[in-house]
Design an enzyme around this catalytic site. Structure first.
Site, PDB file in Angstrom:
ATOM      1  N   ARG A 131       0.920  -1.250   0.083  1.00 40.55           N
ATOM      2  CA  ARG A 131      -0.083   0.038   0.012  1.00 40.55           C
ATOM      3  C   ARG A 131       0.987   1.253   0.037  1.00 40.55           C
ATOM      4  NH1 ARG A 131      -3.185  -3.979   1.364  1.00 40.55           N
ATOM      5  NH2 ARG A 131      -1.335  -4.639   2.605  1.00 40.55           N
ATOM      6  N   THR A 132       2.012   1.331   1.047  1.00 38.81           N
ATOM      7  CA  THR A 132       2.790   2.547   1.010  1.00 38.81           C
ATOM      8  C   THR A 132       3.510   2.837  -0.425  1.00 38.81           C
ATOM      9  OG1 THR A 132       2.962   2.275   3.163  1.00 38.81           O
ATOM     10  CG2 THR A 132       4.401   3.648   2.172  1.00 38.81           C
ATOM     11  N   LYS A 161      25.099  -7.197  -1.196  1.00 38.74           N
ATOM     12  CA  LYS A 161      26.376  -7.304  -1.468  1.00 38.74           C
ATOM     13  C   LYS A 161      27.225  -6.688  -0.260  1.00 38.74           C
ATOM     14  CE  LYS A 161      25.752  -6.792  -6.433  1.00 38.74           C
ATOM     15  NZ  LYS A 161      26.119  -6.267  -7.653  1.00 38.74           N
ATOM     16  N   ARG A 182      11.639   2.901   2.694  1.00 34.14           N
ATOM     17  CA  ARG A 182      11.269   1.933   3.443  1.00 34.14           C
ATOM     18  C   ARG A 182      12.150   0.970   4.058  1.00 34.14           C
ATOM     19  NH1 ARG A 182       5.811   0.900   5.887  1.00 34.14           N
ATOM     20  NH2 ARG A 182       5.708  -1.038   6.598  1.00 34.14           N
ATOM     21  N   HIS A 210       6.661   6.034  11.125  1.00 33.51           N
ATOM     22  CA  HIS A 210       5.860   6.007   9.923  1.00 33.51           C
ATOM     23  C   HIS A 210       5.214   7.184   9.737  1.00 33.51           C
ATOM     24  CE1 HIS A 210       4.433   4.634   6.326  1.00 33.51           C
ATOM     25  NE2 HIS A 210       3.756   3.214   6.729  1.00 33.51           N
TER      26      HIS A 210
END
Length: 357
Positions: A131-132, A161, A182, A210
């Site tokens: 959703r975000t 890596k 995120r 958030h």
């Protein structure tokens, strides 16, 4: 709006600008114009200056954005990065929400908008959040911008890596005008903002912040039930109680709060019930604690029956079994309207961060 870890539940109570008093229950869980090239130049200068004195707290800073003021007609606030919910005061929220209302009109206009044409947004998602990510990408495209995306940067980027977050940010900013990130680690967004010379939006940093979710939540509450003089009720299993740092923050800012184990009793007197899922991914190896917490408080038709007629149910989504599907058909189920509001808030933030007004 929390910097705490583990899942907690909120409830909210305030005074309505209307004919009825307002009590909110939030059952809230969180584990705990310029061209792009010239804009980049401005960002580089402002953010490099900021790096010299960057403190432990994140602040709204840099671009001057105007909101309506009572004396001069317009008042200024500064917005450069979006890192934590606490960086927004009432005046700033009001200004952002004014732009979000404009974005609703843009979204409903079939011709759309081209105000961000020529701008590129990079989405760096180190953990899943459909959703975000999609709402940010939709927001950018609806304003005429383009998107560079990495859906699972933890596995399918140079992070696998061993590349540091700082090196990733320094590289990605060479390709884009704004970064939406995120991450699974609390504080990662702050590290990114310290490093970047372009705007950074925190789209969730593990058990930490958030902020765009917090913004869309408050925007939804304002649209659904106008309020002030807020009181919070926290309803949760013992293992995921609201953390002390959040309660102390509320107390220090004059916000009333109360803890309870009686969901039905609190729901019967509140206007907004905010439910969340128990986030399994935040418990690590503590599966026994997760099983202890999940399923104890479920919003179903029995809970709806004790709620007031004007009350609404909110949820950040995705849900599991903490709200039964029968609730969806009730007009008080506001969580899908809430998700749509996330689009408008993110459109507003992109406009403000990239254009400044």
């Amino acid at each position: 709006m929390a910097s705490s870890s583990l899942i907690n539940n909120w409830a909210l109570n305030g005074t309505q600008h209307g004919s009825w008093g307002t009590e909110y229950m939030i059952k809230f869980g969180c584990n705990p114009a310029s061209t792009p090239s010239s804009a980049n130049h401005c960002w580089s200068e402002s953010k490099n200056l900021r790096k010299l004195s960057f403190g432990s707290r994140v602040q709204c800073r840099a671009l001057q954005v105007y909101s309506r003021g009572s004396d001069t007609g317009r008042s200024k606030f500064h917005l450069e990065d979006v890192i934590e919910a606490q960086q927004f005061d009432r005046e700033t929220l009001s200004a952002i929400f004014d732009v979000a209302l404009e974005m609703e009109k843009v979204e409903k206009n079939s011709t759309g908008s081209q105000i961000l044409k020529g701008y590129l947004m990079a989405t760096l998602f180190y953990e899943p959040s459909t959703r975000t990510r999609l709402s940010f990408e939709s927001a950018m495209k609806r304003l005429g911008g383009e998107v560079l995306t990495t859906e699972n940067a933890r596995e399918f980027s140079s992070a696998a890596k061993g590349e540091t977050l700082e090196d990733t940010i320094r590289t990605v900013e060479e390709y884009s005008d704004i970064i939406v990130m995120r991450h699974f680690e609390s504080g990662a967004a702050t590290r990114a903002a310290k490093t970047a010379s372009i705007p950074v939006i925190n789209a969730g940093d593990g058990p930490g912040q958030h902020p765009t979710q917090a913004l869309l939540d408050v925007y939804t509450i304002q649209r659904e039930v106008w309020y002030k003089d807020v009181k919070l009720y926290f309803v949760s299993p013992e293992v995921v109680k609201m953390k002390d740092d959040i309660k102390e923050y509320l107390t220090s800012n004059g916000v009333q709060w109360e803890e309870s184990s009686d969901l039905m009793g609190v729901a019967s007197k509140c206007d907004i019930l905010y439910q969340t899922r128990i986030q399994r991914e935040r418990f690590g190896e503590g599966i026994d604690l997760y099983e202890e917490a999940r399923g104890k408080y479920i919003v179903d038709l029995n809970v709806l029956n004790v709620m007031q007629k004007h009350a609404v149910v909110m949820h950040p989504l995705p849900r599991l079994d903490e709200i039964t599907v029968e609730v969806d058909d009730d007009p008080r189920a506001a969580y899908f309207r809430q998700a749509k509001n996330g689009l408008y808030i993110r459109m507003a933030l992109l406009k403000l961060l990239l254009l400044g007004s």
